[in-house]
Design an enzyme around this catalytic site. Structure first.
Site: not given
Ligand SMILES: [Co+2]
Ligand SMILES: [Co+2]
Ligand SMILES: [Co+2]
Ligand SMILES: [Co+2]
Ligand SMILES: [Co+2]
Ligand SMILES: [Co+2]
Ligand SMILES: [Co+2]
Ligand SMILES: [Co+2]
Lengths: 438, 438, 438, 438
Positions: A99, A102, A230, A269, A305, A307
């Site tokens: 991003h 980032d 996404e 997701h 999430d 991750d």
């Molecule tokens: Co995620």
């Molecule tokens: Co993602």
């Protein structure tokens, strides 16, 4: 300077190895179904989780030990560029993703933010040139800054829409500058907190307008990469418009945008939306919308999430099977949108975690390839749907049949015989593929 | 004969009444926003839950006390027709809904099943004529019989597709015969148990073929009612193709079927899909796809379709608000796809439960009407999105803006000011509407 | 100085009022069942959500407008004390609650942290004296600092256990100093991220040891308040040991600690554990363990702790009913462990939100009181369980019956007659209580 | 007569075999950690799912092809006894389990039901004698018959309590007669549909009374087997009192029953309660309450008890690890409380499914044994908790420390150092155990 001094380039040592800093399954030049593992998997490292994530959670402060966090602002941003390339080279991952925020700090104004980006993008370009690492995709973070509290393209504040447009404009220019192979949209705040004060119709119209502007501008500046959306069902918003693959496709069709986008599907997701990862991949595949994946995994008993780095070989095998059936992932890749657990706070954990994920995907690729070569699933399908190859089944597919002809048939064939699917046997066979593939 | 001898026609007695067999809020001729409650709500009784459901669950046998269950087969079917009209008249509901197998027993062959139907449909027609009750919709049950174990229109067995086609053909003829205002498709087995042996692409193509045939045949026989699809995400299948409103719309768009269908949305199906009921209604509304509703409620802590009678006034008020905003429910209605709890096994419970649901909807209608009259939500929206009325916001909506013009604007307006939504205040105001509406 | 200049003391204006800064239902001196609303409800404001929470979430930066955030460190801590008392007085809430780190900044060492606390506690004491506001409970935050990454009392690092002990020691001293009526333990990191590396037996033994030390020290310093444990099933940990009321009771019983603790039950924690709030309250009540409540609500479709202000009158009414049946909340209270939505970022929202919560609880109290006065639920129970009042039922309760005598009875009475519960009627009656109570 | 004519005794053929009717991993006499696989795993077949389940679900009729379903009543019951022993012998499973109503039809009266049972129990005893097959456990079905609509031991109707007592009395006599090694209580209706009309305190007291009577009667008739309670959080009830392991332990402790019971833990019940299977096993293990397991698996995206055959090697390996750490499963066993999917309706599927489950458990046992032999997890724990071996950690464990001494220590050691857990590396190593164990 080096931030991972005690770590050399990660080598493939094979399944017997107990070296935590070696691959047991990922052997980048090993050929599977006619392509190297590297070409199949197109691994990417996520800048945010790997170089900027600090370990904070809603109940805890940052705790990650990151030796480069000794400076701040643009200086820190520059250090992270160095860290990025050192990490990618030592890991042997060919791609990265980021991003805007980032890589470069936001300034006090949009102008200043863009200037910061210019400095860093130049440095990234240099690093890419010298290392050969490539940019899988970049994106604009339009969810963290307070200005996006009510959304970006779906905001209730027209000034915010304008700001978001400017941010994506810069993102597309960055993509061109760095040769990004894709550009991603994840609408973290494109949704609603409450229906009570939400004009869903207007917001979705605006989202479509925003996407059309992005298409137009990409064309204007010659960006040739693939646009990716996404999906995610919720978090941080109560409802996110790109809920899942099907919902996103419905939106794109409605606004006639479907030819300009594919999907970047994330495992966690998918499960938050109530689907398996392979389901989302399948939906995308049959709609010719499978663009790229965010490789991670969730905890099925937790409602947010997480991750996590992907280590579940069942899920990864079936994901790789969908990708193989899709004829590969195209210009997309396998991006580790995954973060080390808060309790894995040492720098080495970044390597352990990526190795875990890459080995799991490498093994999953090999298992899926074997399933494909031996026509495990193709064979099941061929037998199961054989009645559509001839007779009344063929008439149905060819358009010859209608309700009247089918009723005539059914009146004569009302004693139906189905066959068992033997699903338990199928699952046992899947286990043998998973555990029996070298 | 009468099966509810001790029960007379249910009367409206108003909010103070403690008579369990009286309406406290539903006053059919009371005018709200220019229409009678009866016209707004178009209540329907579901034949299956009310007259055939026996109380069995996966862990228990049937236990409902139903005085008409003294005969069987076609005789029982005939008794139930009597019960249906007695119940509808005493309750004062203007509509009913049924699956083919609810009203007539399946025979040994398709032919025999159709003959049974013919007998009962004639009797239903007669009852409708004498009572003035109407058929909101009928449908074909293509999920209970073992032949549908692998699906109906999405079966792997072409003979089953043919049988299903014949069944819907008969259903459409029934709809014409009884003047049904809609015809419903709920694909209980149209989905998959496992992706491993499912050709999702073929199955969805077949589903579209099936729907096209239905459209063609309806046209041929002059059926003028509205086709409705009822989404549900799962149960009995692991994944149902009509997962939710958005997924169903994506499917219809892909196959260019969207002009021929609207949605029949069920509250409990919404929550099983991870959505509020009002969300599903909103999605349908902004896509001009809101057709009818299956009024019930789930238990948010249980993962299956409990089909409880709707008593939650929050949910019902917001549902009615969407319907009012939609300009009414059109040819659809409020069908109680709801069953009494297994522990409410006496015949009176059928009345208590419908009264509970009808009163809740009546009150919800009044609250929603007041919210609409006083522009509670319209006012919130008007203020919140005001920036799109002029200036840069108007340029965005009109198509004048693009990324370049927006960047110019944003560079000059990068100090963004958002306004609070005051969501807690909004919820408090909603409470006052709910508790303060007489 | 004043931070809420435009806001005067919130007044009760009654149900018709449209003044957003007035109570519509909470009238502190109104007597319900013989006690004032103020005494029944014992409202408390949570320091963390109200004065320190900044609006950040896992995907967004802080965005709350808090006029006092112009200084930092101990200076900011002092400002917040002022804000606390101004807010409490204007709101008319008699209590507040805090974690140590909410009120005073952590120092570089434990010693410095304690010194900071001493400064602030003195200031709080002064404010309490001058305003009459009281401390419902305090607690130690043993989950945010990185040292607690592996837990506090259940840490794998003995040094951390010692640090946590010192922190709670100080917390108990603070409780004595400020006359706290309770002391709370919420074990945010007392649990595990993975079973693979967790010695659950040792960790739970250590938790019991820690609690015993707290009991001993409280006795030593003369703390007379009630110890409370607040269950939560997960988040931030994957599994939290105090999963729910029953699990916490099992733990306390095992280690013979049950006489020293009661439970502080939070609505959103209940639902995350798969229970209704009233279920958790009931479990606590029948075990004589109902100590206090954290009043908030979750979103049943979201899998994390949203800590919304409570506005659902169904849930609040049933919660208040349990509290009334418990004979009141004892030394506990109704603490708003609730935060404004991120989109409600203006200072007034703090008032709007607390007013919404207080009005909902006030109305819930009135409804529950009416249900109790009219024996709505008592009447249901009396009739339903009447068979245990005499005959075989009385024999069962008195201990006279055994399997042999019961078999003799059953052989003679095997034709069982049950009665319907009429649950739909019961729910309709509940609605009438909720909507019909003034 | 034989009902599985084309199937011979299932043989172990090893991992390479593609014979669907052979074991690939379960080799009953293979020795693992000093015991044969047969002794470790103590496999049992569930009578209900295997011999009486007909494939019906809430939306579909029975569809299973079961050649023995040509007669009915007691005749059918006798046939099933034959089928049971043929199946067990061909499969090579040493145990079976049943509910009373699985094996013998209920009569018109309790007396008749008991007579039916007597006939079948005699036949079962004979079959056990001639085949050597043993009864792992039996139980009484107190949830299917309408009399149990409001519960059995927790019913609101004292006559039902008496009937249930008589039924369990007979169950215990059956257990003695057949030498059952355990007796199971699963309280499918012991819970509530609504708190509104439930006297939870009375119901739980009655449940305790019921259990005490069972203990007394078992003692009286000399039943030496282990009493087991099987927790489940919900379904069919909205809330089941034996929610999970911890809740059940709390109940047993409260009523001082804990020495008379252990737990029968089911994988799918664990996940419905929000726990992993290994979590429930761990909780039971550290409380010395691990009695037996119901081996199956759920679908983490479905909210009901799917009772699938267990094929997930992650879950099974960790379950077997807990069992090994427990010193084995004692008098319990691995009972396949699992049913073939509705689409697996042919008789062979019963074999395929059990083979899938047995092979998964056999492989899981081997992996867990290797993990144990190589001290994979023991090593992690030893290192992680080493600070409790000496110094302040040892003082904490030995009871020497208190808050004051710990504060002194903490003031001197407030600069805490934690170590990373390297959880991603741990999971990668687990994968290597799973995939690398032969
Ligand atoms: Co995620
Ligand atoms: Co993602
Ligand atoms: Co429905
Ligand atoms: Co439903
Ligand atoms: Co709380
Ligand atoms: Co909370
Ligand atoms: Co079980
Ligand atoms: Co089960």
């Amino acid at each position: 300077m080096s931030y991972f001094k005690n770590i050399s380039k990660i080598q493939y040592e094979g399944a017997g190895s107990t070296n935590p800093l070696a691959f047991k399954h990922y052997n980048e030049n090993e050929v599977v179904l006619g392509k190297s593992m590297k070409e199949h998997l197109r691994f990417a490292v996520a800048y945010w989780h790997t170089f900027t994530m600090n370990g904070s959670d809603p109940f805890g402060q940052g705790n990650m030990i990151r030796p480069w966090e000794t400076v701040s602002g643009l200086d820190l941003a520059k250090e992270r560029v160095e860290v990025n390339f050192e990490f990618l080279e030592k890991l042997g991952a060919p791609y990265y993703c980021f991003h805007d925020v980032d890589v470069a700090p936001e300034g006090a104004t949009l102008k200043e933010s863009n200037q910061n980006l210019d400095v860093i993008v130049a440095k990234l370009k240099e690093g890419m040139k010298s290392t050969g690492v490539k940019l899988l995709w970049n994106t604009a973070n339009m969810f963290s800054n307070p200005r996006y509290v009510h959304g970006a393209a779906t905001t209730s504040n027209a000034d915010v829409f304008a700001y978001a447009a400017a941010q994506v404009k810069k993102g597309l220019e960055t993509a061109v500058e760095l040769g990004a192979e894709n550009y991603v949209f994840w609408g973290g705040r494109e949704g609603y907190e409450s229906l009570l004060n939400t004009d869903m119709g207007l917001e979705l119209d605006n989202l479509a307008r925003f996407f059309q502007m992005a298409i137009d501008y990409a064309k204007e500046i010659g960006f040739k990469g693939q646009f990716l959306i996404e999906p995610k069902p919720k978090e941080p918003t109560k409802h996110q418009y790109d809920f899942d693959a099907a919902t996103t496709i419905a939106f794109l069709q409605k606004y006639n945008l479907q030819d300009h986008f594919k999907l970047n599907l994330e495992a966690n997701h998918a499960t938050l939306a109530g689907h398996t990862f392979e389901h989302e991949l399948r939906v995308a595949r049959i709609n010719n919308m499978l663009g790229s994946i965010d490789a991670n995994q969730g905890d099925m008993l937790l409602g947010w999430d997480t991750d996590e780095f992907p280590t579940d070989l069942y899920s990864v095998t079936l994901a790789m099977y969908e990708i193989l059936e899709n004829g590969g992932i195209g210009s997309g890749g396998v991006n580790f949108d995954a973060k080390v657990r808060r309790s894995s706070f040492e720098p080495e954990d970044l390597f352990y975690a990526h190795i875990a994920g890459m080995d799991t995907f490498a093994k999953g690729l090999k298992v899926a390839a074997k399933m494909k070569e031996e026509k495990f699933i193709d064979g099941l399908l061929e037998e199961r749907y054989s009645s559509f190859k001839s007779g009344i089944g063929a008439d149905i597919l060819s358009g010859k049949a209608n309700f009247k002809s089918l009723e005539v048939y059914a009146l004569e064939h009302s004693d139906i015989r189905n066959k068992s699917n033997h699903l338990e046997l199928v699952k046992a066979r899947l286990n043998e593929y998973i555990f029996g593939t070298k």
